[in-house]
Every structure is written in structure tokens, then in C-alpha cells.
Design a protein around this motif. Structure first.
Motif, PDB file in Angstrom:
ATOM      1  N   ARG A 156       0.850  -1.093   0.062  1.00 35.91           N
ATOM      2  CA  ARG A 156       0.085  -0.060  -0.150  1.00 35.91           C
ATOM      3  C   ARG A 156       0.836   1.326  -0.131  1.00 35.91           C
ATOM      4  O   ARG A 156       1.927   1.283   0.653  1.00 35.91           O
ATOM      5  CB  ARG A 156      -0.816  -0.002   1.240  1.00 35.91           C
ATOM      6  N   PHE A 157       0.226   2.534  -0.443  1.00 36.90           N
ATOM      7  CA  PHE A 157       1.194   3.590  -0.889  1.00 36.90           C
ATOM      8  C   PHE A 157       0.393   4.719  -0.531  1.00 36.90           C
ATOM      9  O   PHE A 157      -0.949   4.733  -0.725  1.00 36.90           O
ATOM     10  CB  PHE A 157       1.777   3.589  -2.089  1.00 36.90           C
ATOM     11  N   SER A 158       1.055   5.934  -0.067  1.00 37.10           N
ATOM     12  CA  SER A 158       0.448   7.045   0.072  1.00 37.10           C
ATOM     13  C   SER A 158       0.524   8.297  -1.032  1.00 37.10           C
ATOM     14  O   SER A 158       0.032   9.240  -0.938  1.00 37.10           O
ATOM     15  CB  SER A 158       0.859   7.785   1.181  1.00 37.10           C
ATOM     16  N   ASP A 195       5.242   7.173  -4.857  1.00 35.41           N
ATOM     17  CA  ASP A 195       5.529   5.881  -4.120  1.00 35.41           C
ATOM     18  C   ASP A 195       5.409   4.880  -5.183  1.00 35.41           C
ATOM     19  O   ASP A 195       6.190   3.718  -5.223  1.00 35.41           O
ATOM     20  CB  ASP A 195       4.953   5.708  -2.848  1.00 35.41           C
ATOM     21  N   THR A 200       7.950   1.834  -6.854  1.00 38.92           N
ATOM     22  CA  THR A 200       7.984   0.469  -6.551  1.00 38.92           C
ATOM     23  C   THR A 200       7.862  -0.564  -8.002  1.00 38.92           C
ATOM     24  O   THR A 200       8.014  -1.698  -7.919  1.00 38.92           O
ATOM     25  CB  THR A 200       6.908  -0.116  -5.655  1.00 38.92           C
ATOM     26  N   THR A 215      -3.514  -1.098  -3.445  1.00 35.75           N
ATOM     27  CA  THR A 215      -3.428   0.407  -3.001  1.00 35.75           C
ATOM     28  C   THR A 215      -4.564   1.214  -3.038  1.00 35.75           C
ATOM     29  O   THR A 215      -5.798   0.580  -3.014  1.00 35.75           O
ATOM     30  CB  THR A 215      -2.449   1.066  -4.304  1.00 35.75           C
ATOM     31  N   ASP A 221       5.680  -5.907   2.260  1.00 34.27           N
ATOM     32  CA  ASP A 221       5.006  -4.482   2.560  1.00 34.27           C
ATOM     33  C   ASP A 221       6.175  -3.298   2.329  1.00 34.27           C
ATOM     34  O   ASP A 221       7.146  -3.360   2.896  1.00 34.27           O
ATOM     35  CB  ASP A 221       4.723  -4.713   4.124  1.00 34.27           C
ATOM     36  N   HIS A 279       5.137  -0.212   2.430  1.00 33.10           N
ATOM     37  CA  HIS A 279       4.846   0.840   3.022  1.00 33.10           C
ATOM     38  C   HIS A 279       5.114   1.122   4.411  1.00 33.10           C
ATOM     39  O   HIS A 279       5.598   2.040   4.766  1.00 33.10           O
ATOM     40  CB  HIS A 279       3.162   1.037   2.821  1.00 33.10           C
ATOM     41  N   ASN A 305       3.077   1.011   7.634  1.00 34.30           N
ATOM     42  CA  ASN A 305       2.568   1.704   8.657  1.00 34.30           C
ATOM     43  C   ASN A 305       1.689   0.929   9.468  1.00 34.30           C
ATOM     44  O   ASN A 305       1.673  -0.231   9.311  1.00 34.30           O
ATOM     45  CB  ASN A 305       1.880   3.006   7.823  1.00 34.30           C
ATOM     46  N   THR A 328      -0.916  -1.057   7.333  1.00 34.18           N
ATOM     47  CA  THR A 328      -0.234  -2.519   6.803  1.00 34.18           C
ATOM     48  C   THR A 328       0.084  -3.424   7.657  1.00 34.18           C
ATOM     49  O   THR A 328       0.022  -4.887   7.400  1.00 34.18           O
ATOM     50  CB  THR A 328       0.895  -1.988   5.654  1.00 34.18           C
ATOM     51  N   LYS A 341      12.118   2.003   6.411  1.00 36.44           N
ATOM     52  CA  LYS A 341      11.797   3.300   5.995  1.00 36.44           C
ATOM     53  C   LYS A 341      13.102   4.402   6.206  1.00 36.44           C
ATOM     54  O   LYS A 341      12.838   5.550   6.210  1.00 36.44           O
ATOM     55  CB  LYS A 341      10.520   3.799   6.436  1.00 36.44           C
TER      56      LYS A 341
END
Length: 326
Positions: A2-4, A8, A12, A32, A73, A75, A77, A80, A96
Motif C-alpha cells: 500500500r502506498f500514500s 511511491d 515500486t 493500493t 510490505d 509502505h 505503517n 499495513t 523506512k
């Protein structure tokens, strides 16, 4: 996964491609947010796509039905983490470097590894035997945008003879104000440009773009809020060069191996998210070095916390214009 942000997801794309091509019989699924659907919808290396709308439980039920072997994963956070716990499968998570970023933001102590985030993403899947294939980023357009002509776009842009002369794309937006050039500087750059300029951005940039286009008057076209992401990406694909802040369009431009003049304010390229290319590229990073307040954040602010905004106000316009001329 998943991404923001759009950027991003584009960053990937080498991970997705390398897993699909290098891991025998790999079936790759991608998760996503719904509003980022267009970024992955034409990616041939993704076998199945899932989109988070409002109901996380509904999405989780879909994922559980797939009976995955593992979860990657990229992302990392709280959300996730919860998904990984609920799926109960072996997982691989991206580092990160939050502590290293905190050190350089707060104490200007640089312990960052000097490695692009793409290579750090790929490090997450090295246990699968996946290696960087050197093919750079991917962004896939629909077939109807493979070639560019005026009637492809919004009616207000049909006057642009895309295929007849060169032009500069200017992505004027950014998620935070401290990552954007002041409007006065954008106007000055556009007025001095030797080539026509197309302003790109979302609906949130439309008012600023209108102010810029009125001030410049000639050889400028305001496309902010008028084009879809794919249409904006196509404008980038066929431009002579792009001026951009640290944005998703910067990474899309890198996927097309365009000449990029990237302008950096309160954030720094050392965070590892500068343009990432397949081949050697003549792109230029424009920033004010030596400011003792920079970086002031790993993301950005609505306004300069010091009040002077020197990281953008002191940007040299001539460096940007010289890069366009070349």
C-alpha cells in the motif's frame, strides 16, 4: 503493498517487474488506494489488483480469500501492519529509515545510506533471489495515448500543435507548500523560457496556474485540473524537458527517461527519492546548498517554519533556464 502517493507507487514498479520476471511461477497481486487506480491499471506485471475504498474489512476479506504465500510490505505503517497480522502469512517489510531521517532533520547528522529508495525497495525482496535488472521505472499508458495529438486532450488544449514543436512541461504543484517554488519565481521562469510551457497539476493547483498563465500571457498553456493522470503523463512523455518539484510527475518523467530539472525546497535528494533512470540522463537537481535549516522536515509544511523560505526563495532561476536552453 500500500502506498500514500503516486510517486511511491511508480518507485515500486521495478520490484513488481523483477519479481514477475525473475521468480518462477510468481503471481503478483498489488494493493493500493482507489484514487491511485490509474497508476497500476495498465501494468502488465501485476496479475491482480485490489483497491482500498472506505471499507478495510471488505478489502481484507478479499485478500484472505487469495491464500497468499507471503506478503511484501513496501509502505510499512500501522494499517499495513494490521493487514499483515490478519493475513498471518510470512511477510517482508521495507526499512523506512525513520531514525536516520529524524537525525538529519533535527540535528543535521547524516546517517543516511546514500542509496536510492528503489534499491532499498529491491533489498526487501533479495531473499527471493531478485536482482535489479537495470531497466529503471515503469509507467504504462493506455493505447490511445501512445501517440500525442491535440484531439487527445481537453478541448481547451487543442490549440497546442504537440507534434509540431518542442515544449516544456512544468509540474507546478507539490503535496506541501514548502516543496513548491513561489508563484513569482514560476512566472519569471515561464516568461523567460525559450519554448512554450504547459502547466501541469491537479485541481488544487488550478487557481495558481490561472494566475501564472495570466501573468505570462504568451506561449503558456494551463492544463492544471483539466487532464487525467494518464493525459498528464502523456504530456510529460512527449515533452522536451520537465521542470518539477519533488512530485509523482517527476518519477513518471524518469520512467520515460525525460530530461528533468527537479527543484528541491525543504526536503533533500539525500532522502533517496531523486529521479531514478534506466540510462545515464542529463537531468539536473536544483537546490540551495549550505542552509543550516535544511532539511526542516522529511515531508513538508504549509509554510516555512523559519519565515524566510530561503530554500526556495534563493533558488537560481538562471540554472533552470540554462538547463531548458540546452
Amino acid at each position: 503493498m500500500r502506498f500514500s502517493s503516486i510517486g511511491d507507487i511508480v518507485l515500486t514498479s521495478p520490484v513488481v517487474r523483477c519479481i514477475k520476471q525473475q521468480v518462477k511461477d510468481a503471481e503478483v497481486h498489488f494493493v493500493t488506494k482507489e484514487n491511485f487506480r490509474s497508476v497500476i491499471e495498465f501494468n502488465p506485471f501485476i496479475d491482480k489488483k485490489f483497491y482500498l475504498k472506505d471499507d478495510l474489512k471488505s478489502l481484507l476479506a478479499q485478500l484472505k480469500a487469495e491464500q497468499y504465500d507471503c506478503v511484501i510490505d513496501l509502505h510499512k505503517n500501522i494499517r499495513t501492519l494490521w493487514i499483515k497480522m490478519q493475513l498471518g502469512k510470512k511477510s517482508f517489510s521495507f526499512n523506512k529509515l525513520n531514525f536516520e531521517k529524524w537525525l538529519i532533520v533535527n540535528f543535521k547528522i547524516n546517517r543516511l545510506p546514500g542509496v536510492h529508495i528503489v534499491d532499498r525497495y529491491l533489498e526487501t525482496v533479495k531473499s527471493f533471489g531478485v536482482k535489479n535488472d537495470g531497466e529503471g521505472l515503469n509507467y504504462f499508458l493506455p493505447d490511445e495515448l501512445a501517440s500525442l495529438s491535440g484531439d487527445t486532450f481537453n478541448a481547451s488544449l487543442q490549440e497546442i500543435p504537440f507534434e509540431q514543436y518542442k515544449y516544456v512541461a512544468f509540474a507546478i504543484g507539490a503535496q506541501h507548500a514548502t516543496k513548491r517554488l513561489p508563484i513569482e519565481k514560476i512566472i519569471s521562469i515561464c516568461k523567460k523560457s525559450s519554448m512554450p510551457v504547459i502547466l501541469l497539476g491537479g485541481k488544487e493547483d488550478a487557481d495558481h496556474a490561472e494566475e501564472i498563465s495570466k501573468a505570462v500571457d504568451k506561449n503558456i498553456y494551463n492544463a492544471c485540473g483539466k487532464l487525467s493522470l494518464h493525459q498528464s503523463a502523456a504530456v510529460v512523455k512527449f515533452c522536451n524537458a520537465i521542470i518539477t518539484h519533488d512530485t509523482g510527475l517527476m518519477h513518471i518523467a524518469a520512467a520515460f527517461n525525460k530530461k528533468i530539472i527537479s527543484v528541491w525546497g525543504n526536503t533533500i535528494p539525500e532522502f533517496g527519492m531523486y529521479p531514478y533512470f534506466k540510462n545515464k540522463n542529463e537531468s539536473i537537481i536544483v537546490e540551495v546548498k549550505g542552509l543550516n535549516c535544511r532539511p526542516c522536515s522529511k515531508i513538508g509544511f504549509d509554510k516555512c517554519p523559519k519565515g524566510h523560505f530561503n530554500c526556495m526563495n534563493k533558488i537560481e532561476e538562471d540554472m533552470i533556464l540554462k538547463s531548458i536552453m540546452q
